[in-house]
Design an enzyme around this catalytic site. Structure first.
Site, mmCIF file in Angstrom:
data_model
loop_
_atom_site.group_PDB
_atom_site.id
_atom_site.type_symbol
_atom_site.label_atom_id
_atom_site.label_comp_id
_atom_site.label_asym_id
_atom_site.label_seq_id
_atom_site.Cartn_x
_atom_site.Cartn_y
_atom_site.Cartn_z
ATOM 1 C CD GLU A 159 -7.796 -1.679 -4.344
ATOM 2 O OE1 GLU A 159 -7.137 -2.414 -3.584
ATOM 3 O OE2 GLU A 159 -7.556 -0.464 -4.520
ATOM 4 C CG ASN A 164 -1.656 8.422 -2.013
ATOM 5 O OD1 ASN A 164 -1.609 7.256 -1.616
ATOM 6 N ND2 ASN A 164 -2.312 8.772 -3.106
ATOM 7 C CD GLU A 175 -5.573 3.118 -7.497
ATOM 8 O OE1 GLU A 175 -5.138 3.755 -8.499
ATOM 9 O OE2 GLU A 175 -5.578 3.571 -6.362
ATOM 10 N N PRO A 196 3.284 -2.079 4.262
ATOM 11 C CG PRO A 196 3.379 -1.160 6.420
ATOM 12 C CD PRO A 196 3.560 -2.454 5.663
ATOM 13 C CD1 TRP A 212 -9.517 3.018 -6.511
ATOM 14 C CD2 TRP A 212 -11.014 4.613 -6.902
ATOM 15 N NE1 TRP A 212 -8.826 4.183 -6.737
ATOM 16 C CE2 TRP A 212 -9.720 5.185 -6.979
ATOM 17 C CE3 TRP A 212 -12.115 5.431 -7.129
ATOM 18 C CZ2 TRP A 212 -9.527 6.534 -7.270
ATOM 19 C CZ3 TRP A 212 -11.918 6.770 -7.406
ATOM 20 C CH2 TRP A 212 -10.614 7.309 -7.465
ATOM 21 C CB SER A 269 4.904 4.254 -9.225
ATOM 22 O OG SER A 269 5.816 3.169 -9.093
ATOM 23 C CB CYS A 291 -3.805 7.592 -8.415
ATOM 24 S SG CYS A 291 -5.065 6.891 -7.335
ATOM 25 C CG LEU A 293 8.105 7.318 2.130
ATOM 26 C CD1 LEU A 293 7.707 8.160 0.937
ATOM 27 C CD2 LEU A 293 9.480 7.728 2.652
ATOM 28 C CB THR A 352 -0.937 0.007 1.218
ATOM 29 O OG1 THR A 352 -0.173 -0.107 2.425
ATOM 30 C CG2 THR A 352 -1.924 -1.146 1.151
ATOM 31 N N PRO A 353 0.315 2.389 -0.467
ATOM 32 C CG PRO A 353 -1.049 3.896 -1.652
ATOM 33 C CD PRO A 353 -1.036 2.505 -1.052
#
Length: 481
Positions: free
Chosen positions: A462, A154, A252, A178, A451, A231, A286, A181, A151-152
Site C-alpha cells: 500500500e 486501530n 496487510e 469499516p 507499506w 488479523s 501491526c 468497533l 479496514t481495522p
C-alpha cells in the site's frame, strides 16, 4: 446513547435491512456508549450493485478529474478534524495526540493521491520499447472494477485512506466495510466524500461484522478485487473467498517486528525508540517493534532507562493531554493480552516493570505494560503477535546472531535498527526480512513510501505508486509500424 442504523449506498443514507444490533462500549469506562445496527447480505448486494453501476462513468473520467475529488475530500476532512479526533478517541480509546496523527495522515494521503492522479493521464498509451523491429507497443493501465475493502479499528481513518484514495485515483469504485468497533469516524469520512461531490455509487459503506457483511462482500460475484487489513486468521478466509473467481487480493496482516539496539547506541535515544515502538497506541499496531534485541554490554543501562521511563506512565482518559497510557480497544483484547502476560509469568519469565508502581483506572480496558527479559525464541511471547503493551527481550553479543534472531519469525512487516554507526545500521537493515525498516527512528510512514511485508505479514503493498498500481491492471496493445 448514540444509535447508528444506516449505511451509505449510492450516496444515500439508507436503513439497514437487518434487525440485529451490536453494543459498543467505551474503552475508557467500559460503559455502553452506542448501538450499531449490523448490515445484512441484502445490504451488501445493494451496495455492490450501486458500485458496479457507477464504475463505467467513474472510470471514464480522466485521472486528473478524479484527483480533484480526492483533493476535495481532503479539504472536507480537514474542516471536520476536531470532530474526527474526538470520535476517534471516544471509540478507539487512543491518546488524543495519536488520534490527531491519524486524522492528519489520512488528509495527507488523500492529498498525495490527488497529486499523483495528475500525472497518470500522460502515462496512458505511452510507447514501450519491446526491442522488436516492425512492432509498436503501447501500455495502458486500467482500473480493476468494484473493490471490496475491509479496514481495522486501530487506526480507523488513515488505514481507510490508504485504500480508498488510491482506488479512487485508479478509477475503481468501492464497497467498504469499516470496523464495527469504531464506526463513527469512518461514517464521517464517508460523509466527507458526499460533501466533496463524489458521484453516486462510487463509495459505498456497509456497517457490520465479518459474518454478515465481510464474508458476503468478499464472496460477491461482482467484486473484482479485495483489499483487507486485519488479523491473519481473517486474512486467510479472505484469500479463500478471493480464490472463487480468481480475483486479486491485497492483505496487510500481522507483525512481530524486531528492534535491534547496537553496542554503540546512545542509551537515551535508544530508550525513546524502544518505548515508542511498543507503547504507541498501547501496542495495538501491526508494526509494533515488540521484540527487542539488545547488545549485552549495554543491556543493563537500557533496562535501567526503560524502568525509569515506566515511572512516568499516567493511565487515564486519553482525551486529556497528560495521559500517556491509554486503554485497549475492548474487553476481549484486554483478556487476550492479560492471558499472554499470565502465561509468561507462569513460565518464570521476569517482567522488568513488575516492581514499577503504575496505577490503572478501576474501569475500562486498561492493561499494565510489561517488558519480559530473556524470552526463549520458541516461546509464544516471542513468536505470536500480542497486539498490546508487551515487549519481549533477548540479548546478543554477535551482530550476525542478532540478524538471525530478528529474521527467525513468520512475519516480515517492519523493523528498527538503532546504532551510532550509519554504515553499520544500513548494512544490518539490508539483511532484515522486512517491508519497512527504520534506522534511529520509528513509525515514519509517508504517503509516498510503500507499506507491506513478507511472509505472514501479507500480500502486496500500500501507499506510494505501488498502492495505486494494486488497483490497476496492465494492457499492452501491439501494432505493426
Amino acid at each position: 446513547m448514540l444509535t447508528l442504523t444506516q449505511h451509505l449506498i449510492d450516496n444515500q443514507w439508507v436503513p439497514s435491512q437487518s434487525p440485529h444490533t451490536q453494543s459498543l462500549y467505551s474503552p475508557v469506562t467500559g460503559a455502553l456508549q452506542a448501538e450499531l445496527t449490523r448490515g445484512s447480505v441484502a445490504d451488501v448486494d445493494h451496495a455492490v450493485h450501486a458500485a458496479a453501476a457507477a464504475f463505467p462513468v467513474w472510470s471514464a473520467l480522466s485521472a486528473a478529474q478524479r484527483g480533484q475529488y480526492l483533493d476535495a475530500i481532503a479539504t472536507e476532512l480537514a474542516s471536520r478534524a476536531e470532530i474526527l479526533i474526538a470520535d476517534s478517541v471516544r471509540f478507539s480509546g487512543k491518546l488524543i495526540s495519536e488520534a490527531q496523527l491519524d486524522v492528519e495522515d489520512a488528509i495527507a494521503c488523500f492529498r498525495y493521491y490527488a497529486e499523483l492522479a495528475n500525472t497518470l493521464d500522460a502515462q496512458q498509451g505511452q510507447v514501450r520499447d519491446i526491442q522488436s523491429p516492425g512492432f509498436e507497443a503501447r501500455c495502458y493501465r486500467r482500473p480493476l472494477g468494484v473493490v471490496a475493502m475491509i479496514t481495522p479499528w486501530n487506526f480507523p481513518l488513515v488505514t481507510a485512506a490508504w485504500k480508498i484514495a488510491p482506488a479512487l485515483a485508479a478509477g475503481c469504485t468501492i464497497v467498504w466495510k469499516p470496523s464495527e468497533l469504531t464506526p463513527l469516524p469512518e461514517q464521517y469520512l464517508a460523509a466527507c466524500a458526499i460533501a466533496a461531490g463524489l458521484p453516486n455509487g462510487v463509495l459505498n459503506m456497509v456497517h457490520g461484522d465479518g459474518i454478515n457483511v465481510g464474508a458476503p462482500l468478499c464472496a460477491h460475484p461482482l467484486v473484482n478485487k479485495i483489499s483487507f487489513t486485519g488479523s491473519n486468521a481473517v486474512g486467510e478466509q479472505v484469500m479463500r473467498a478471493a480464490a472463487q473467481g480468481t480475483r486479486p487480493v491485497s492483505l496487510e496482516l500481522g507483525g512481530k517486528s524486531p528492534i535491534i539496539v547496537m553496542e554503540d547506541s546512545d542509551i537515551d535515544n535508544a530508550c525513546d525508540w524502544v518505548w515508542s515502538g511498543i507503547f504507541t497506541n498501547s501496542g495495538q499496531m501491526c508494526s509494533a517493534t515488540s521484540r527487542l534485541l539488545v547488545h549485552q554490554r549495554i543491556a543493563p543501562a537500557l533496562y535501567a532507562a526503560l524502568k525509569l521511563r515506566a515511572k512516568e506512565f499516567i493511565a487515564g482518559d486519553p482525551a486529556e493531554a497528560r495521559t500517556s497510557l491509554a486503554p485497549l480497544i475492548s474487553a476481549t483484547q484486554q483478556k487476550t493480552v492479560q492471558a499472554f502476560q499470565q502465561h509468561a509469568k507462569q513460565d518464570g519469565l521476569v517482567d522488568l516493570l513488575e516492581s514499577v508502581p503504575i496505577t490503572l483506572p478501576a474501569s475500562g480496558y486498561f492493561v499494565r505494560p510489561s517488558i519480559f527479559l530473556n524470552v526463549p525464541s520458541d516461546h509464544d511471547l516471542w513468536q505470536k503477535e500480542i497486539f498490546g503493551p508487551v515487549l519481549c527481550v533477548q540479548e546478543f553479543s554477535d551482530t550476525a546472531d542478532a540478524i538471525t534472531l530478528a529474521n527467525q519469525q513468520q512475519f516480515g512487516l517492519a523493523a528498527t535498527v538503532i546504532s551510532g554507526n550509519a554504515q553499520q545500521a544500513h548494512s544490518i537493515a539490508q539483511q532484515l526480512v522486512s517491508g519497512v525498516t527504520w534506522i534511529n527512528s520509528h513509525q515514519f510512514v509517508p504517503a509516498a513510501g510503500s507499506w507491506g511485508g513478507y511472509g505472514r505479514s501479507g500480500i502486496g503493498r500500500e501507499l506510494g505508486p505501488w498502492g495505486l498500481e494494486a488497483y490497476q491492471g496492465i494492457s499492452h496493445i501491439y501494432s505493426p509500424t
